[in-house]
Design an enzyme around this catalytic site. Structure first.
Site, PDB file in Angstrom:
ATOM      1  CG  MET A   6      53.432   1.760  31.273  1.00  0.00           C
ATOM      2  SD  MET A   6      54.223   2.738  29.956  1.00  0.00           S
ATOM      3  CE  MET A   6      52.822   3.680  29.353  1.00  0.00           C
TER       4      MET A   6
ATOM      5  CD  GLU B  10      28.834  -7.859  41.996  1.00  0.00           C
ATOM      6  OE1 GLU B  10      27.925  -8.549  42.482  1.00  0.00           O
ATOM      7  OE2 GLU B  10      29.966  -8.327  41.678  1.00  0.00           O
TER       8      GLU B  10
ATOM      9  CG  PHE C 116      25.201 -14.720  54.522  1.00  0.00           C
ATOM     10  CD1 PHE C 116      26.377 -15.410  54.258  1.00  0.00           C
ATOM     11  CD2 PHE C 116      24.285 -14.567  53.488  1.00  0.00           C
ATOM     12  CE1 PHE C 116      26.634 -15.932  53.002  1.00  0.00           C
ATOM     13  CE2 PHE C 116      24.532 -15.095  52.228  1.00  0.00           C
ATOM     14  CZ  PHE C 116      25.708 -15.786  51.986  1.00  0.00           C
ATOM     15  CD  GLN C 117      25.823 -12.478  50.040  1.00  0.00           C
ATOM     16  OE1 GLN C 117      24.730 -11.960  49.833  1.00  0.00           O
ATOM     17  NE2 GLN C 117      26.468 -13.171  49.118  1.00  0.00           N
TER      18      GLN C 117
ATOM     19  CE  LYS D 232      15.898  -9.456  51.742  1.00  0.00           C
ATOM     20  NZ  LYS D 232      16.407 -10.856  51.724  1.00  0.00           N
TER      21      LYS D 232
END
Length: 616
Positions: A502, A74, A136-137, A186
């Site tokens: 760096m 993602e 969940f999630q 959802k």
């Protein structure tokens, strides 16, 4: 910022009047989402499906107007949306599921927020009745991203989807651009609803000021013509506003020097005689010193951030400040403005041009001849440059310089973060806007490959080079698989010095060369700097080939041009070049963190000598 100014080509929805009727379709919330994306003009979405967002992926399969690019992470989706937006001027779109899918978007959302990039992130959320139950999630992505979005929405009703999508694209692309998050439950995606377009938009508190105040413009013009040592300090806002043509007119009309920030590179041609370079911690000596010695700074779409100002209380001590910005919150935030101007950079510049012309007509014209004598002396005495390694190995600066010189006309360059980013800023010439993409505000390692992917997806006719470090590359290189499978033939230059360059430079300068955890090619038992038994872990050529790329390694300066030209000639798949460069090369000039810009070092142990006669 107007839609025209931001380059947002999406047809923005207009509020419906009472007599207007729109055709009504009976759809699911998910179908309504995809139809809404089609209507706002989104043509590319970068994302990964998952449980909560899955209902949206079914109608997406049927869309002939929205292309979905299946990324491998993602974070890659978010940076790709940013690269798309920066290269095209349109709103970038990314999509993820709930929980970890959404939280993986946090870094690119923060990145887009810092760099004012128009982006809409769409996330699935658990069903509305489960929100707040630790389902969940589940993650409170609206709460998590509130400080790093321009605005965000939680949608729990299917009928709200078209209005929210229309508002999200409008907010992202107008005023000061930025990321907007739309989190959709959802059950809202699954519910039956109706779809009609355009929706009625209701944003009573959102009225960006684009037209500057005439009195402030007149005051600014008077200061410009009265000044002896003015500097036009140009930031990324000028590019966002599509105001580069107006900037060139104002600069040539006044004859004032122009400095362009890291985010503003390409807003004014690097090759122009009035351009004195990039300011900041690793800016050119001339640009940094011009700001320090100036008696007037005209800041256009820039925010006086710490990388430009150095120690703030010692920055530009002699200068009056004209600060023009679309975002009133930026004006006076870090440096008090003598003349504050709120407005779109394009309109500000257009009005300033007319005001300066009126001053000239009245006989008021700035005399900057003594100023240019100083500026030219600094330019000649302290030009940007680099030394070739004494052992015959590749110089990273030369590699990047030759990539820029051999690249086709109009090439877009995306850089990661660190030494290679600064060298790419210095040693590639940017004469046009939207040819330089980088993570300026957040400094996100791993930005380059997915941003280049997004830029190429949005501008397929332009060559796109990602200039990346071996550290940055190992964060998001999996998106090369996405490029290979989706016919997105970017080119990647890995500036491979075997270290987090760096950080290693700082350890060299400030930590007595104690290279703690910056060596990338050796295990913990190996001496710092020692190659591990002649092997390369990972072998970037083998890794890139495994992801469907054409890969080359270059170690000999004699092969440099041949290898770059070979990379430029291959356009049917991604190309990765592993440039093995000297590990001790450093970025100069440099202002150490927390010190005054007066302490700039042109090279190691080389402090410029300006004398004090310029300070009167």
């Amino acid at each position: 910022m107007t839609e025209q100014a931001t380059g947002a080509h999406h047809p923005q929805p207009r509020p419906r009047s009472g007599g207007q009727s729109a055709p009504v379709e009976h759809v699911t919330g998910a179908q309504s989402l995809i139809r809404s994306l089609e209507e706002v003009g989104a043509d590319t979405v970068f994302g990964i499906p998952g449980g909560a967002i899955l209902p949206a992926y079914d109608p997406l399969m049927d869309s002939t107007r929205v292309r979905h690019v299946l990324v491998r992470h993602e974070q890659g989706a978010g940076h790709a949306a940013t690269g798309y937006a920066q290269a095209t001027g349109r709103v970038g779109v990314c999509m993820a599921t709930s929980g970890p899918g959404a939280t993986n978007l946090v870094t690119p959302i923060a990145d887009a927020h810092m760099d004012s990039v128009p982006m809409v992130a769409i996330t699935g959320q658990v069903a509305s009745k489960a929100i707040g139950t630790d389902a969940f999630q589940e993650a409170d992505i609206v709460g998590i991203t509130m400080p790093i979005t321009k605005h965000n929405f939680l949608v729990t009703k299917a009928e709200d989807i078209p209005r929210v999508i229309a508002q999200a694209f409008h907010i992202a692309s107008t005023g000061r651009p930025g990321p907007v998050l739309v989190d959709i439950a959802k059950d809202a995606l699954q519910a039956k609803t109706t779809f009609s377009w355009p929706p009625t938009m209701d944003l009573p508190g959102y009225r960006p000021v684009t037209k500057p105040h005439a009195k402030q413009i007149r005051e600014a013009a008077k200061l410009i013509t009265a000044a002896r040592r003015p500097v036009l300090y140009v930031g990324g806002g000028v590019i966002k506003a599509r105001a580069t043509a107006e900037l060139k007119v104002l600069a040539e009309l006044t004859g004032a020097p122009v400095t362009t920030t890291l985010m503003g590179l390409g807003a004014f041609p690097d090759s122009h005689e009035l351009h004195v370079g990039m300011p900041g911690m690793h800016g050119s000596v001339t640009a940094v010193t011009a700001l320090q010695k100036a008696d007037l700074i005209v800041a256009l779409g820039a925010r006086f951030d710490d990388r430009v100002t150095g120690k703030l209380d010692s920055f530009a001590p002699y200068a009056k400040i004209v600060h023009a910005d679309i975002d009133p919150a930026e004006i006076g935030k870090n440096r008090a403005a003598d003349v504050p101007i709120v407005g779109d950079a394009r309109e500000v510049l257009a009005d300033l041009i007319q005001a300066v012309q009126r001053e000239h007509a009245e006989g008021n014209r700035g005399d900057y001849s003594a100023w240019w004598k100083d500026l030219n002396r600094w330019r000649e005495t302290y030009p940007l440059g680099y030394d070739q390694p004494g052992d015959g190995s590749l110089s990273p600066q030369q590699v990047i310089e030759r990539i820029g010189q051999l690249a086709p006309e109009g090439t877009v360059f995306a850089a990661g973060v660190g030494q290679h980013q600064m060298w790419a800023a210095h040693f590639i010439q940017y004469d046009k806007p939207a040819t330089w993409l980088n993570s300026g505000g957040a400094g996100t390692m791993g930005y380059a490959v997915p941003a280049a992917m997004g830029a190429k997806a949005g501008a397929p006719d332009r060559a796109v080079w990602a200039i990346d470090g071996d550290g940055c590359f190992q964060m998001t290189n999996q998106e090369l698989t996405t490029c290979a499978l989706n016919n997105i033939p970017i080119k990647v230059a890995i500036i491979n010095n075997g270290a987090l360059g760096m950080v290693r430079q700082w350890q060299t300068l400030f930590y007595n060369q104690r290279y703690s955890n910056t060596v990338l090619h050796s295990g913990p038992g190996a001496e710092a700097g020692e190659k591990s038994a002649g092997t390369r872990v990972p072998d970037f050529v083998k890794l890139s080939e495994a992801m469907g790329c054409y890969a080359i390694r270059c170690e000999d300066p004699a092969d440099l041009d041949k290898v770059i030209e070979e990379a430029n000639s291959i356009n049917d798949r991604p190309v990765v070049v592993d440039f093995i460069v000297h590990e001790d090369a450093m970025v100069w000039p440099m202002v150490a963190a927390g010190t005054s810009n007066d302490e700039i070092m042109a090279a190691r142990d080389v402090r410029p000598d300006f004398g004090d006669n310029e300070d009167d």
